[in-house]
Design a protein around this motif. Structure first.
Motif, mmCIF file in Angstrom:
data_model
loop_
_atom_site.group_PDB
_atom_site.id
_atom_site.type_symbol
_atom_site.label_atom_id
_atom_site.label_comp_id
_atom_site.label_asym_id
_atom_site.label_seq_id
_atom_site.Cartn_x
_atom_site.Cartn_y
_atom_site.Cartn_z
ATOM 1 N N ASP A 1 27.836 -23.911 -25.033
ATOM 2 C CA ASP A 1 28.220 -24.633 -23.818
ATOM 3 C C ASP A 1 27.866 -23.757 -22.616
ATOM 4 O O ASP A 1 28.633 -22.871 -22.232
ATOM 5 N N THR B 1 30.412 -23.901 -19.431
ATOM 6 C CA THR B 1 31.651 -23.129 -19.616
ATOM 7 C C THR B 1 31.372 -21.638 -19.603
ATOM 8 O O THR B 1 32.109 -20.857 -18.992
ATOM 9 N N SER C 1 22.909 -27.453 -22.282
ATOM 10 C CA SER C 1 23.763 -26.945 -23.360
ATOM 11 C C SER C 1 23.371 -27.552 -24.700
ATOM 12 O O SER C 1 23.322 -28.774 -24.851
ATOM 13 N N THR D 1 33.939 -21.757 -26.997
ATOM 14 C CA THR D 1 32.751 -22.621 -26.893
ATOM 15 C C THR D 1 32.109 -22.899 -28.257
ATOM 16 O O THR D 1 31.152 -23.674 -28.337
#
Length: 380
Positions: free
Chosen positions: A222, A225, A303, A330
């Motif tokens: 991700d 994030t 991502s 993640t």
């Protein structure tokens, strides 16, 4: 300091996540999980799959920092390369390093394509230690390293460099290899940001993927994030990981500033070189030359987590839970378990791409990846 000798052995067991055996693909009488257990014992056999960090540097921060100090030290695993400059269809160029001596002397020779981390390359210790391992018996496979544009001695020829979700260059290079050596089995291995790019590419390709298998090491999964966490004003971010990554991006820009600023997109060089973190750099440079509206759009769209469900070839993921740059939160455990082609191997320790063990501080990771490569090539 963590005294690893005082902890029970089970504490260091490699934790596997995968689909139930009845859902896994099967070849030659073995499921994917059974092939892993048989040929990757130190990664997948419960009786042998352990990673115990070196007591000299048990924590993720210490391991990661030590790894960085080894990048430009050839002692221990000196690797020679033959440099090729690959030109893409848009006129861009990238460095391609072929490990020497060449081991792809017959048309059926397997080929391993490495995709390094952000602005990383063939000089990085994690790449050299893996190549050193897989070039020895019983493996003896050929490795080629695909670098990002504008890095490792090949200047930019267009204003576009790279970003976390940019799979076009990998796609074009793999297509070239597949067409020029149609009998060679291809396996991709990505590290850090390169792991995200590789995973996204494999998912985008789906059943048409030209790899027979792939592996991802310390994947952020991700990007949004991960980057937002790196942009927080913590001491680590300001002086260690995020700062180092931002500096590498700015160095890439300053080294290629003339070509970048000659493009059609209006850029402010002062604001780019003054970027305090990755998002600021992306807002001032990356999104403008690649046509995104914001850094968030770039990060979310790039991502690889969104593409895991589409992967149709066997793929191994290795992540450390104490990785200071790619975070436990993640890691998409459920998404991986829901795709029968995927296997996740998690260790408690290892840092970011480091995985040093023993009093001699040797890397654990190369043997695991080498076992995986051989296991996939022999799974027929």
């Amino acid at each position: 300091m963590l005294y690893t000798a005082l902890l029970p052995k089970w504490w260091f067991r490699v934790q596997l996540t995968h689909a139930p055996s009845e859902k896994q693909p099967r070849r030659g009488g073995r499921t994917l999980g059974e092939q892993f257990k048989a040929m990757c014992p130190t990664l997948a056999d419960p009786a042998k799959a352990y990673y115990t960090p070196s007591w000299v540097m048990p924590g993720g921060d210490m391991q990661t920092i030590y790894l960085y100090t080894q990048h430009f030290k050839p002692a221990g695993c000196p690797i020679s390369y033959e440099r090729e400059v690959f030109e893409f269809s848009d006129g861009g160029k990238a460095a391609i390093d072929w490990a020497q001596p060449r081991r792809d002397t017959v048309p059926e020779s397997p080929l391993i394509i490495l995709v390094p981390g952000i602005a990383g390359g063939s000089h990085d210790y994690y790449a050299r230690s893996f190549i050193h391992c897989i070039s020895q018996q019983p493996y003896e496979y050929q490795v080629v390293v695909l670098h990002s544009r504008g890095c490792n001695g090949v200047d930019l020829h267009t204003p576009k460099a790279f970003h976390a979700g940019m799979t076009e260059d990998l796609r074009e290079f793999v297509k070239h290899l597949a067409e020029s050596r149609p009998k060679s089995p291809l396996i991709g291995i990505g590290f850090s940001l390169g792991a995200n790019i590789l995973t996204k590419y494999v998912g985008e390709e789906g059943a048409s993927c030209r790899f027979v298998a792939a592996a991802s090491v310390c994947n952020p999964f991700d990007i949004d994030t991960t980057v937002r966490a790196m942009c927080r004003p913590t001491i680590k971010n300001r002086f260690l990981y995020a700062a180092a990554l931002t500096r590498s991006l700015i160095t890439m820009f300053t080294s290629n500033q003339k070509v970048i600023l000659a493009g059609e997109v209006v850029l402010d060089a002062k604001r780019i070189v003054s970027a305090r973190n990755i998002n600021e750099f992306n807002e001032e440079y990356t999104i403008k030359v690649f046509g995104y509206q914001s850094a968030k759009e770039l990060n979310v769209g790039g991502s690889c987590v969104h593409y895991l469900k589409d992967i149709k070839v066997p793929m191994l993921f290795i992540n450390a839970l104490d990785d200071p740059m790619c975070y436990k939160r993640t890691i998409p455990f459920d998404d991986i378990a829901n795709n029968p082609n995927l296997v996740l191997a998690c260790t408690r320790y290892g840092g970011h791409l480091a995985y040093f063990e023993g009093t001699s501080v040797t890397p654990w990771l190369p043997e695991q990846l080498s076992q995986f490569v051989q296991a996939m090539l022999k799974w027929k």
